[in-house]
Design an enzyme around this catalytic site. Structure first.
Site, PDB file in Angstrom:
ATOM      1  N   ALA A 190       0.839  -1.187   0.000  1.00 52.33           N
ATOM      2  CA  ALA A 190       0.000   0.000   0.000  1.00 52.33           C
ATOM      3  C   ALA A 190       0.878   1.242   0.000  1.00 52.33           C
ATOM      4  O   ALA A 190       1.358   1.674   1.048  1.00 52.33           O
ATOM      5  CB  ALA A 190      -0.908  -0.025   1.233  1.00 52.33           C
ATOM      6  N   GLU A 191       1.075   1.816  -1.169  1.00 52.57           N
ATOM      7  CA  GLU A 191       2.046   2.902  -1.319  1.00 52.57           C
ATOM      8  C   GLU A 191       1.607   4.184  -0.636  1.00 52.57           C
ATOM      9  O   GLU A 191       2.427   4.923  -0.079  1.00 52.57           O
ATOM     10  CB  GLU A 191       2.318   3.176  -2.801  1.00 52.57           C
ATOM     11  CG  GLU A 191       3.075   2.056  -3.506  1.00 52.57           C
ATOM     12  CD  GLU A 191       2.250   0.816  -3.775  1.00 52.57           C
ATOM     13  OE1 GLU A 191       1.011   0.888  -3.697  1.00 52.57           O
ATOM     14  OE2 GLU A 191       2.847  -0.237  -4.056  1.00 52.57           O
ATOM     15  N   HIS A 229       6.786  -1.306 -15.540  1.00 54.64           N
ATOM     16  CA  HIS A 229       8.029  -1.479 -14.791  1.00 54.64           C
ATOM     17  C   HIS A 229       9.145  -0.715 -15.499  1.00 54.64           C
ATOM     18  O   HIS A 229      10.307  -1.121 -15.461  1.00 54.64           O
ATOM     19  CB  HIS A 229       8.405  -2.969 -14.644  1.00 54.64           C
ATOM     20  CG  HIS A 229       7.438  -3.766 -13.819  1.00 54.64           C
ATOM     21  ND1 HIS A 229       6.235  -4.197 -14.313  1.00 54.64           N
ATOM     22  CD2 HIS A 229       7.487  -4.186 -12.531  1.00 54.64           C
ATOM     23  CE1 HIS A 229       5.586  -4.871 -13.371  1.00 54.64           C
ATOM     24  NE2 HIS A 229       6.319  -4.875 -12.282  1.00 54.64           N
TER      25      HIS A 229
END
Ligand SMILES: Cc1ncc(C[n+]2csc(CCOP(=O)(O)OP(=O)(O)O)c2C)c(N)n1
Ligand SMILES: Cc1ncc(C[n+]2csc(CCOP(=O)(O)OP(=O)(O)O)c2C)c(N)n1
Ligand SMILES: [Mg+2]
Ligand SMILES: [Mg+2]
Lengths: 327, 364, 327, 364
Positions: free
Chosen positions: A59-60, A129
């Site tokens: 959970a950023e 990414h």
């Protein structure tokens, strides 16, 4: 001086700062026993224990918010966002909160924290990414944005970031983690946040870059040197606040500028450098301010030919230099 | 579908059973009254066009005062939201400190006149600066609380390096509205709170509305406190217009937190009788009848009745207190009106800190 | 043609599109019975019912995500973010999701949705009710970013946005909601997304702007006209994708450029315009590319003198024009 | 502290009691087997350096196959995540369609070779494109499901305008990992689901880890399904390596959703025996003994035993199926290897749609 890779220099900076100041701790996904997916915190959980190297939930938003809170309560958090592509869930906490805390409290509450994150393409990561996200944050007053291009700077700048009383976003060119090597002193030193650096003196034109692209720019400069083009290279290093003086003094000398970045072209960081040159450096300009960036598509594709098509590389940079030199 | 408003009954707790002295409950009453009168004045000033904006804590004072007294004031840390006028007053904010912010004048201690009023921030009272985006303070409060855990765990290292650690943990109180519990921030905060058993109290003011959106459009559970079940934290509901009940419930939560038994999600129920803010017009979305019923959620007369019944308040004392409070509010307004605005160029100050002032809440 | 305010034009566009296409619906905080805090959806809940004007929970991330999902399932959502300052919690869903859906699915899943939000300062809103956020999104390929400066364009552009098969961010200058009036035809018409517009012909220099600042720029242009400075004004209107052709053809004519925006200066949208001019318009430039933006501080302060200090206004713009004209 | 792994027992349900024919359970077995063999091949290809990356669905096949059969395939809508190789196979994805993505080759139907493999997206199977940022699909799935509600509510208007509406709602199935439930996205999605009783099934693959982070560092509740209580949705746990149990539980959830009775949060328990992905090395964070114990979570032998016990599988048939599956995988690999890469300039295609292809899931 011992030679180290970029990732080793980063790890060393964290390790030394943790040893130096017990208020420094690391929080993020997989930073603990795993040592981070890129191994930036390898061995630190074992060395400093689970209360200084904290595996966060996935959970950023709260990785950053927890960092803000801990900073307000005296600590020096280093928040790791596993890939820059995953910083967006934390955008509100960074942009509305960390960046504005000191200003909104009239200079009472400052938030000394570092948000580290690997960025950039060329590693077969596909759309999610491979992102470069520095432009979003360099636009936000109250945030410092730092991107090292080599191990020496990485260690010194990261230490400066950890000691800075403000929120610092520290983006690391992940393609260079093991590829980029250089001499790095053991023990303490600082590279101050702020100054850009002329990393190659030249007279025909200046190329501005940072991070992975700076590494490629130096290669491209060598390539064209053989053809008689004498390139000056500026490593911007600190993107915010920007070092206008170094930018302007270089353009005063060479009169021509190319800015290279791997982010999408439009409103990427190069736009600001170009705008500074077009306003404050206008009198020195002998040619158009050129930008070489990633194309304006929504991500770096996975498939190799498309990925190569997207990414700037030494050949493409050399080609752009030649074009500018011909002007 | 209107919002349901319950009938409210006289206060039946006895303050001495809660460990509160006569003196303290009278102080609580004074804080309730001061908050109310200050708030009412702000509405008048706004309607007169003398200030641009007011967002009110009316009908929320029972929650704020009850909670403040449940804390170890000056030791525990508070990260409030914009309805917390009464909480801030009960923690020690002076009316002038509020009025300076209301007028956007020089010397506003909360934000140097940068933020909208009611964005409380007072370093000397351990009140942390809040923003307008709702619920952001909740995971930050979790971070403040995590730091309290870290201090205890890392005590020898910290103290060796010159950072004193208090014997007991500070408890962190954060507040938010019931609507704001829909934000991801709330979820992530409570999740941390559960995993690390943080010394944290999350106090939700359930005033039935988020601007115009009633609570039944906001969540499918009957009680905000039901959300505690998802995180392994304690959950409890209390009547927000009963200041003694709020005190009791928050006090238990604080004690639990300090004892290392983790976080409590406290839902304090009230009803917002004012429009959301001075910019709102609530006639578009609720009936006047509903609002009239809602006004039964009023902590002030209920507490006054209690004090009369317990012979702590007399008509004479009540009048004296009213006068004192009015005088304080008048004086605050006068000072704030006289105060100049900040210089325009002050807009440029304090973008970056040049030295660390974040401080260290240590021994005490 | 009847005269309408900006907010009326916006409401009319939504109303007409809802009448025209039953797949169009509105979702956001307080958009229902309340009709939106700025009254953009006033009367629509009463007219179209609770299933087409949906009061969302207080959660921006999911307002956008719900919109994405509904769009994928055939609907045409109009998501309202109450203030642009509160769009940041939804950043991930906009930037990683909505923007990248079409590209990442190889052109299979497109996301036809509009995200409307009021932006900008000068309304005593302080740090969190005054923000300009267009630069963040104009940087993201896959998003269209539109900002109208007048009621006619607002109605036509919003209709175009609702019919567009892509995610469109539609930012509305809230200070102008009732202040800016203009003629707006009843009934259907479109202003296409894409083209900028020369809104004042001139020969000495060009001022580029959008939204509220465009309104001020026209006033400033009148002020300096009396002093003999003949200003061309370009209303950019669509910020992404940018209309380079109009920008370049204007600079070709006037040779000098000023870009005005109220966002923070650094990496604000003007940086991109300046960069385009410095590269592709270089040959036409007779002077530095000037930018007038908000200062690089973390927000518009609440207190009137500081707010005025922050905000560009016709006087400050006229002053910048004079400086550029003198060059 | 290691992750707890329970002993797993033979399957005791009877497929006929669940309304599944002999033919269907054999098909389920075939899909389990095909997913497994395809997945194993991908690991080999990655270890041989022939493809850069693989993220595996091994030990998750029971969940995927059970869930797929519980849906009205081709009618219901699926928004999966990267462990859903078996789900996609059981919905109709052909091995070559996976292999093209794995190699990043021309004709990859999921993303035109732009995304990492295992980012499933197949329009003809109602599989919606997913991204890498976790949990983002959950609120989107809520939006897809909300649209199903809207269609029913707005049927006359939509049909009059030429947009047909199916008689029954499509059910939306979305999946995610237990770690991903910590994200705000999950919370906001479930909140919508509860308020609007959405025809949605949120199927959480609880494989005990989020990369290296064990579930007990991820949440303080013993079961992911406990989180349902915060939202007023149904919550249920099932054994993810028992394909029939997954079928039963998801089937009930789907039926409930279609009947307008709202959302179910289904937790399917398994254990990830592979490293997180081919980039991971799991030896740093868990013991080999734990992994060995974890391998008891294997849907394949359990289902095979069941089929033997029920005399539906014979050694001969098992061998035939193995051969058939191997041939399919071989063929897919061969075709994918032969296929060229996309042209470099295809990187520039489809930034913006020029016409609407989002389509309308209407009558059927
Ligand atoms: C992130 C965010 N979104 C929207 C808003 C606008 N807004 C301000 S207060 C409010 C309602 C808050 O309701 P609730 O949480 O119940 O608190 P209350 O005001 O009722 O005390 C809204 C929508 C905001 N401030 N922040
Ligand atoms: C927003 C976001 N943050 C971080 C990551 C990196 N990451 C990829 S998968 C993963 C773990 C997911 O765990 P879980 O949800 O349990 O699913 P599993 O892989 O175990 O099936 C992480 C952290 C990501 N993809 N997205
Ligand atoms: Mg409320
Ligand atoms: Mg997992």
């Amino acid at each position: 001086m011992p030679e180290k890779t970029l990732i080793e220099a980063i790890r060393e900076a964290i390790d030394e700062e943790m040893a130096r100041d017990p208020r420094v701790f690391v929080v993020g996904e997989d930073v603990g026993p795993r040592g981070g997916v890129f191994r930036a915190t390898m061995g630190l959980w074992q060395k400093y224990g689970e209360w200084r190297v904290i595996d966060s939930p996935l959970a950023e938003l709260s990785i950053v918010a927890i960092g803000i809170g801990a900073a307000l309560n005296g600590f020096r958090p280093i928040c790791e966002i596993q890939f820059a592509d995953f910083i967006h869930p934390a955008f509100n906490q960074i942009v509305n909160e960390a960046a504005r805390f000191f200003y909104r409290s009239g200079g009472v509450y400052n938030v000394p924290m570092v948000i580290r994150s690997p960025y950039g393409g060329g590693i077969s990561g596909g759309l999610y990414h491979s992102q470069s996200v520095e432009a979003f944050f360099a636009h936000v007053p109250g945030l410092k944005v730092v991107i090292p291009s080599n191990p020496y700077d990485a260690k010194g700048l990261l230490k400066a970031a950890i000691r800075d009383p403000n929120p610092v976003l520290f983006f690391e060119p992940k393609k260079g983690y093991r590829l980029i090597k250089g001499e790095v002193p053991d023990g303490d030193y600082i590279v101050p946040i702020g100054p850009a650096k002329v990393t190659r003196e030249g007279s025909d034109l200046t190329v501005f870059a940072y991070g992975m692209m700076h590494y490629y720019v130096l290669q491209a400069a060598e390539m064209v040197a053989k053809e008689g083009i004498d390139v000056e290279v500026v490593d911007l290093r600190t993107l915010a606040p920007v070092d206008k003086a170094t930018i302007l003094s270089s353009i005063k000398k060479t009169g021509k500028a190319l800015i290279v970045y791997e982010d999408n072209l439009t409103l990427g960081y190069g736009a600001e450098v170009a705008a500074i040159l077009a306003e404050e450096g206008f009198e020195y300009l002998d040619g158009p301010v050129m930008r070489l960036g990633g194309p304006d598509v929504p991500g770096v594709p996975f498939s190799p030919p498309m990925q190569d098509f997207f990414m700037p590389n030494p050949q493409k940079i050399a080609e752009a230099i030649r074009r500018l030199a011909r002007y | 579908m209107a919002v349901e408003v319950k009938e409210f009954l006289p206060i039946t707790q006895r303050h001495e059973d809660l460990g509160l002295s006569d003196e303290l409950v009278l102080q609580m009453y004074y804080h309730l009254l001061l908050s109310r009168r200050l708030d009412e004045r702000c509405w008048i000033l706004q309607r007169q066009g003398r200030v641009p904006f007011h967002i009110s804590g009316i009908a929320h004072e029972g929650i704020g005062v009850g909670a403040a007294y449940a804390l170890r004031r000056g030791f525990d840390i508070v990260h409030p939201y914009y309805r917390d006028l009464a909480l801030s007053i009960a923690l020690g904010m002076r009316p002038i400190e509020f009025m300076l912010a209301l007028f956007g004048k020089k010397g506003d201690p909360h934000s140097a006149a940068r933020q909208l009023p009611s964005h409380f921030s007072l370093r000397h009272l351990n009140i942390i600066s809040g923003s307008s985006p709702v619920a952001t303070q909740v995971p930050q409060a979790a971070g403040i609380a995590l730091a309290e855990v870290l201090k205890q765990k890392l005590r020898p290292f910290l103290e060796a390096a010159g950072f004193p650690v208090s014997q007991e943990m500070r408890v962190v109180l954060t507040t938010t509205g019931e609507g704001s519990t829909s934000e991801g921030d709330f979820h992530e905060a409570l999740n941390w709170a559960g995993i690390y058993r943080l010394p944290l109290v999350v106090l939700v003011h359930n005033n039935q509305y988020a601007i115009s959106v009633p609570v039944w459009k906001q969540m499918a559970v009957p009680r905000v406190a039901d959300r505690a079940a998802a995180y392994g934290v304690h959950g409890i509901v209390c009547d927000g217009s009963n200041v003694l009940e709020v005190y009791r419930v928050v006090r238990e939560a604080v004690d639990r937190a300090r004892a290392g038994e983790g976080t409590t999600l406290v839902e304090a129920v009230t009803y917002r009788w004012t429009p959301h803010s001075s910019d709102d017009d609530d006639r578009t979305y609720r009936t006047r009848e509903e609002v009239e019923r809602g006004k039964r959620h009023d902590p002030l007369p209920r507490f006054r009745d209690y004090l009369y019944r317990r012979s702590l308040l007399t008509q004479r004392l009540e009048e004296e207190l009213e006068e004192q409070v009015q005088a304080e509010v008048d004086e605050a307004q006068r000072l704030a009106e006289e105060m100049p605005y900040p210089d325009p160029e002050e807009a440029l100050a304090s973008v970056f800190a040049t030295e660390d002032r974040s401080g260290w809440w240590g021994q005490s």
